[in-house]
Design a protein around this motif. Structure first.
Motif, PDB file in Angstrom:
ATOM      1  N   UNK A  33      14.516 -26.733 -13.027  1.00  0.00           N
ATOM      2  CA  UNK A  33      13.370 -27.496 -12.531  1.00  0.00           C
ATOM      3  C   UNK A  33      12.242 -27.344 -13.541  1.00  0.00           C
ATOM      4  N   UNK A  34      12.209 -28.239 -14.513  1.00  0.00           N
ATOM      5  CA  UNK A  34      11.309 -28.084 -15.661  1.00  0.00           C
ATOM      6  C   UNK A  34       9.840 -28.179 -15.267  1.00  0.00           C
ATOM      7  N   UNK A  35       9.547 -28.934 -14.220  1.00  0.00           N
ATOM      8  CA  UNK A  35       8.148 -29.031 -13.782  1.00  0.00           C
ATOM      9  C   UNK A  35       7.641 -27.670 -13.322  1.00  0.00           C
ATOM     10  N   UNK A  36       8.526 -26.866 -12.731  1.00  0.00           N
ATOM     11  CA  UNK A  36       8.122 -25.540 -12.270  1.00  0.00           C
ATOM     12  C   UNK A  36       7.969 -24.582 -13.447  1.00  0.00           C
ATOM     13  N   UNK A  37       8.837 -24.716 -14.430  1.00  0.00           N
ATOM     14  CA  UNK A  37       8.687 -23.920 -15.655  1.00  0.00           C
ATOM     15  C   UNK A  37       7.328 -24.201 -16.280  1.00  0.00           C
ATOM     16  N   UNK A  38       6.987 -25.470 -16.341  1.00  0.00           N
ATOM     17  CA  UNK A  38       5.708 -25.865 -16.937  1.00  0.00           C
ATOM     18  C   UNK A  38       4.531 -25.342 -16.124  1.00  0.00           C
ATOM     19  N   UNK A  39       4.726 -25.206 -14.806  1.00  0.00           N
ATOM     20  CA  UNK A  39       3.649 -24.736 -13.936  1.00  0.00           C
ATOM     21  C   UNK A  39       3.337 -23.258 -14.112  1.00  0.00           C
ATOM     22  N   UNK A  40       4.353 -22.435 -14.387  1.00  0.00           N
ATOM     23  CA  UNK A  40       4.097 -20.993 -14.352  1.00  0.00           C
ATOM     24  C   UNK A  40       4.366 -20.255 -15.662  1.00  0.00           C
ATOM     25  N   UNK A  41       5.186 -20.799 -16.542  1.00  0.00           N
ATOM     26  CA  UNK A  41       5.532 -20.066 -17.765  1.00  0.00           C
ATOM     27  C   UNK A  41       4.409 -20.133 -18.785  1.00  0.00           C
ATOM     28  N   UNK A  42       4.238 -19.044 -19.509  1.00  0.00           N
ATOM     29  CA  UNK A  42       3.290 -19.020 -20.620  1.00  0.00           C
ATOM     30  C   UNK A  42       3.988 -19.298 -21.944  1.00  0.00           C
ATOM     31  N   UNK A  43       5.249 -18.913 -22.005  1.00  0.00           N
ATOM     32  CA  UNK A  43       6.037 -19.087 -23.215  1.00  0.00           C
ATOM     33  C   UNK A  43       7.424 -19.555 -22.801  1.00  0.00           C
ATOM     34  N   UNK A  44       8.034 -20.375 -23.630  1.00  0.00           N
ATOM     35  CA  UNK A  44       9.399 -20.809 -23.340  1.00  0.00           C
ATOM     36  C   UNK A  44      10.298 -20.541 -24.542  1.00  0.00           C
ATOM     37  N   UNK A  45      11.571 -20.342 -24.230  1.00  0.00           N
ATOM     38  CA  UNK A  45      12.592 -20.256 -25.258  1.00  0.00           C
ATOM     39  C   UNK A  45      13.689 -21.236 -24.894  1.00  0.00           C
ATOM     40  N   UNK A  46      14.231 -21.925 -25.876  1.00  0.00           N
ATOM     41  CA  UNK A  46      15.306 -22.883 -25.633  1.00  0.00           C
ATOM     42  C   UNK A  46      16.564 -22.388 -26.333  1.00  0.00           C
ATOM     43  N   UNK A  47      17.648 -22.265 -25.558  1.00  0.00           N
ATOM     44  CA  UNK A  47      18.925 -21.842 -26.114  1.00  0.00           C
ATOM     45  C   UNK A  47      19.880 -23.029 -26.099  1.00  0.00           C
ATOM     46  N   UNK A  48      20.558 -23.237 -27.202  1.00  0.00           N
ATOM     47  CA  UNK A  48      21.496 -24.346 -27.330  1.00  0.00           C
ATOM     48  C   UNK A  48      22.745 -23.849 -28.032  1.00  0.00           C
ATOM     49  N   UNK A  49      23.906 -24.036 -27.386  1.00  0.00           N
ATOM     50  CA  UNK A  49      25.180 -23.597 -27.961  1.00  0.00           C
ATOM     51  C   UNK A  49      25.152 -22.140 -28.400  1.00  0.00           C
ATOM     52  N   UNK A  50      24.516 -21.294 -27.574  1.00  0.00           N
ATOM     53  CA  UNK A  50      24.532 -19.866 -27.828  1.00  0.00           C
ATOM     54  C   UNK A  50      23.493 -19.353 -28.800  1.00  0.00           C
TER      55      UNK A  50
END
Length: 244
Positions: A193-210
């Motif tokens: 639920x990306x809208x919720x990530x945007x609401x509370x996270x200060x930093x994000x990390x994206x993992x793709x294919x390990x």
């Protein structure tokens, strides 16, 4: 490793036989913050969480949690971590309170406030109702209660708002923010639920294919008035896939 990091991995890899699930992953989560870990199904999020909580050992690389090496000092770390990984399992014939009492006994904790914890996750009125009668959302609330009942310094939560209705999602959002702001807990969580990530996270990390292909502060991304987390996530995953 700097003392400011609650979680720090460097060149982390994990293989199962010939299958490499994590490849050269570097992750850094600052103490007292909320970090959103994003990836499509099968990208390696759950494997990463299991390594951070000592359920799996890395094939190679450095993994430190709360300033300690996860492999060599696991016993010293676990009492300071609360986690929700994959589908939670409970004693179905017991109540929420009884499940928490057994968990605390297993953890060797004697002074936890079960009533307040159940209140915080919205399960105060369940009484003697057995968990077998709980809805998916209620089970998820109990899983979060179990993760935080011993007042850990770090919460690692895999899809914590799965099964919650909009009211429940808002309640958990407020709870997570309060845990960080008032109790200085660090939270690493994943969610589709990306809208919720945007609401509370200060930093994000994206993992793709390990592989962790991007780590970035959300406030930096939001400086662009046209920023959309869904578009950013999809383009980042596609970029990571194309670079394999």
């Amino acid at each position: 490793m700097s003392a400011e990091w609650a979680i720090y991995t460097k060149n982390l890899s994990k293989s199962f036989g010939q299958k490499e699930v994590l490849n050269n992953c570097s992750l850094s989560v600052e103490r007292g913050t909320i970090y959103g870990f994003l990836g499509v199904n099968g990208a390696g999020k759950t494997t990463m969480f299991k390594i951070l909580t000592g359920l799996l050992s890395p094939t190679m690389g450095e993994v430190q949690v709360l300033g300690k090496d996860v492999v060599r000092q696991k016993a010293d770390i676990l009492k300071y971590i609360g986690s929700l990984i994959e589908m939670p399992v409970f004693y179905e014939h017991l109540s929420a309170k009884e499940n928490l009492e057994l968990h605390l006994a297993y953890m060797g904790e004697e002074h936890a406030d079960i009533e307040t914890t159940l209140l915080n996750v919205g399960l105060k009125k369940t009484g003697d109702q057995p968990v077998s009668e709980f809805s998916l959302g209620m089970r998820q609330r109990l899983a979060i209660a179990r993760a935080m009942i011993h007042q850990p310094k770090l919460l690692i939560l895999d899809e914590p708002i799965n099964g919650l209705d909009p009211v429940g999602i808002r309640e958990m959002r407020d709870l997570f923010k309060n845990l960080v702001e008032e109790h200085k807990i660090t939270i690493l969580f994943s969610s589709h639920i990306l809208s919720e990530v945007e609401n509370i996270a200060e930093k994000i990390g994206v993992i793709s294919n390990g592989t962790i292909v991007r780590e970035v502060m959300l406030n930096e991304l939001k400086k662009d008035s046209s920023f959309n987390l869904e578009d950013y996530f999809v383009s980042t995953v596609e970029e990571g896939t194309n670079n394999v």
